[in-house]
Design a protein around this motif. Structure first.
Motif, PDB file in Angstrom:
ATOM      1  N   PRO A 155      -0.391 -14.137  -2.760  1.00  0.00           N
ATOM      2  CA  PRO A 155      -0.731 -13.855  -1.367  1.00  0.00           C
ATOM      3  C   PRO A 155      -0.001 -14.807  -0.423  1.00  0.00           C
ATOM      4  CG  PRO A 155      -2.704 -13.878  -2.726  1.00  0.00           C
ATOM      5  CD  PRO A 155      -1.588 -14.390  -3.584  1.00  0.00           C
ATOM      6  N   VAL A 156       0.463 -14.262   0.688  1.00  0.00           N
ATOM      7  CA  VAL A 156       1.174 -15.065   1.683  1.00  0.00           C
ATOM      8  C   VAL A 156       0.519 -14.852   3.042  1.00  0.00           C
ATOM      9  CG1 VAL A 156       3.378 -15.644   2.744  1.00  0.00           C
ATOM     10  CG2 VAL A 156       3.336 -14.750   0.403  1.00  0.00           C
ATOM     11  N   ALA A 177      -7.003 -15.869   8.491  1.00  0.00           N
ATOM     12  CA  ALA A 177      -6.249 -14.840   7.769  1.00  0.00           C
ATOM     13  C   ALA A 177      -6.762 -14.688   6.337  1.00  0.00           C
ATOM     14  CB  ALA A 177      -4.759 -15.189   7.772  1.00  0.00           C
ATOM     15  N   ALA A 178      -7.031 -15.808   5.685  1.00  0.00           N
ATOM     16  CA  ALA A 178      -7.577 -15.745   4.329  1.00  0.00           C
ATOM     17  C   ALA A 178      -8.914 -15.009   4.330  1.00  0.00           C
ATOM     18  CB  ALA A 178      -7.736 -17.155   3.767  1.00  0.00           C
ATOM     19  N   LEU A 218      -1.510  -4.441   7.206  1.00  0.00           N
ATOM     20  CA  LEU A 218      -2.143  -5.629   6.634  1.00  0.00           C
ATOM     21  C   LEU A 218      -3.036  -6.300   7.678  1.00  0.00           C
ATOM     22  CD1 LEU A 218       1.011  -7.031   4.805  1.00  0.00           C
ATOM     23  CD2 LEU A 218      -1.028  -6.078   3.683  1.00  0.00           C
ATOM     24  N   PRO A 219      -4.023  -7.094   7.254  1.00  0.00           N
ATOM     25  CA  PRO A 219      -4.904  -7.765   8.216  1.00  0.00           C
ATOM     26  C   PRO A 219      -4.118  -8.708   9.140  1.00  0.00           C
ATOM     27  CG  PRO A 219      -5.863  -7.834   6.019  1.00  0.00           C
ATOM     28  CD  PRO A 219      -4.463  -7.320   5.851  1.00  0.00           C
ATOM     29  N   VAL A 220      -4.426  -8.643  10.420  1.00  0.00           N
ATOM     30  CA  VAL A 220      -3.760  -9.462  11.437  1.00  0.00           C
ATOM     31  C   VAL A 220      -4.806 -10.256  12.201  1.00  0.00           C
ATOM     32  CG1 VAL A 220      -2.239  -9.471  13.453  1.00  0.00           C
ATOM     33  CG2 VAL A 220      -1.956  -7.701  11.696  1.00  0.00           C
ATOM     34  N   VAL A 221      -4.560 -11.535  12.388  1.00  0.00           N
ATOM     35  CA  VAL A 221      -5.446 -12.382  13.185  1.00  0.00           C
ATOM     36  C   VAL A 221      -5.025 -12.293  14.645  1.00  0.00           C
ATOM     37  CG1 VAL A 221      -6.282 -14.721  13.617  1.00  0.00           C
ATOM     38  CG2 VAL A 221      -5.816 -13.975  11.263  1.00  0.00           C
ATOM     39  N   ASP A 239      -0.930 -11.213   3.872  1.00  0.00           N
ATOM     40  CA  ASP A 239      -0.171 -10.337   2.975  1.00  0.00           C
ATOM     41  C   ASP A 239      -0.605 -10.596   1.532  1.00  0.00           C
ATOM     42  OD1 ASP A 239       1.682  -8.765   1.724  1.00  0.00           O
ATOM     43  OD2 ASP A 239       3.433  -9.937   2.305  1.00  0.00           O
ATOM     44  N   HIS A 240      -1.730  -9.973   1.143  1.00  0.00           N
ATOM     45  CA  HIS A 240      -2.219 -10.084  -0.236  1.00  0.00           C
ATOM     46  C   HIS A 240      -1.645  -8.924  -1.051  1.00  0.00           C
ATOM     47  CE1 HIS A 240      -4.905 -10.124  -3.675  1.00  0.00           C
ATOM     48  NE2 HIS A 240      -5.409 -11.281  -3.274  1.00  0.00           N
TER      49      HIS A 240
END
Length: 251
Positions: A155-156, A177-178, A218-221, A239-240
């Motif tokens: 994951p990045v 983000a995590a 992807l999830p965005v903060v 980016d998992h």
């Protein structure tokens, strides 16, 4: 180092109208904050990327801890915190300050050389005195050498290359983000990540790739803009690999 908050949608909710309503509901809820304390000794401060990655893993360690779930002793505070804005505040400590912080209920998470202690959420105006007196700002961290390319299967958390943020701000944003990635994973995917020790990398995205990342699904903060940067700024993309494979192809 500064306090931050994410304006991202709650778990499992991608509807814009639902997001607006949920944001209003979260603002009306009692506000809690997740305290993170990074150990920074004068003679041996951690590298910046090490601190960012350790802070992100610390958030995951707390979320996955049995005390944060069900009838656990931290569960009620975690639920109230996640029902409101997922605020995080990063403070710094050394010497006796660090030892006093370590005596409070929490979890110390080691990195390569960094150490971050995460504590169960507290009311926004109800910090323990041992943590309230710690400094929020005034210390910057650097990387002695540029971090290498992340492993393809890891994951990045991609930082926005166009924003200038303090180390503390970036630590909190990486934690956000995590957490967004954690919310999106299945139980099996969460268990596998935890069993592996929550491996992850934090890197600055290439400028040419940032817009694509933010529109990738992807999830965005999205930062609330309380400190350092403008409200609504996209700060990190989570980016998992498990989420990456679920993003529908474009074109």
């Amino acid at each position: 180092m500064t306090s931050t908050e994410t304006a991202g949608p709650p778990p499992g909710n991608s509807s814009a109208s639902a997001f607006t309503q949920a944001a209003n509901d979260r603002d009306a809820a009692p506000q809690f904050v997740l305290p993170l304390v990074v150990r920074i000794e004068k003679s041996d401060p951690p590298a910046r990327t090490d601190a960012l990655e350790t802070a992100a893993r610390a958030v995951l360690v707390l979320l996955s801890d049995e005390r944060s779930a069900g009838d656990g002793e931290w569960a009620a505070a975690v639920r109230e915190w996640q029902d409101a804005r997922i605020r995080k505040v990063v403070r710094r400590a050394r010497g006796a300050e660090w030892r006093r912080a370590g005596a409070l209920p929490g979890i110390t998470v080691p990195g390569a050389r960094a150490e971050v202690r995460v504590f169960p959420p507290v009311p926004l105006d109800g910090w323990p005195k041992e943590l309230a007196r710690l400094q929020v700002s005034g210390t910057e961290l650097d990387d002695p050498e540029p971090p290498g390319a992340p492993a393809a299967d890891r994951p990045v958390l991609w930082l926005n290359p166009g924003l200038e943020m303090s180390a503390g701000k970036e630590m909190a944003q990486a934690g956000h983000a995590a957490q967004l990635a954690w919310w999106e994973l299945s139980d099996a995917e969460r268990a596998a990540w935890r069993a592996a020790g929550f491996p992850l990398s934090v890197r600055s995205a290439a400028a040419a790739e940032w817009e694509t990342l933010t529109h990738s699904g992807l999830p965005v903060v999205h930062d609330a803009g309380f400190t350092e940067i403008a409200p609504g700024s996209c700060t990190v993309v989570a980016d998992h690999p498990a989420l990456r494979s679920a993003v529908p192809p474009t074109g």
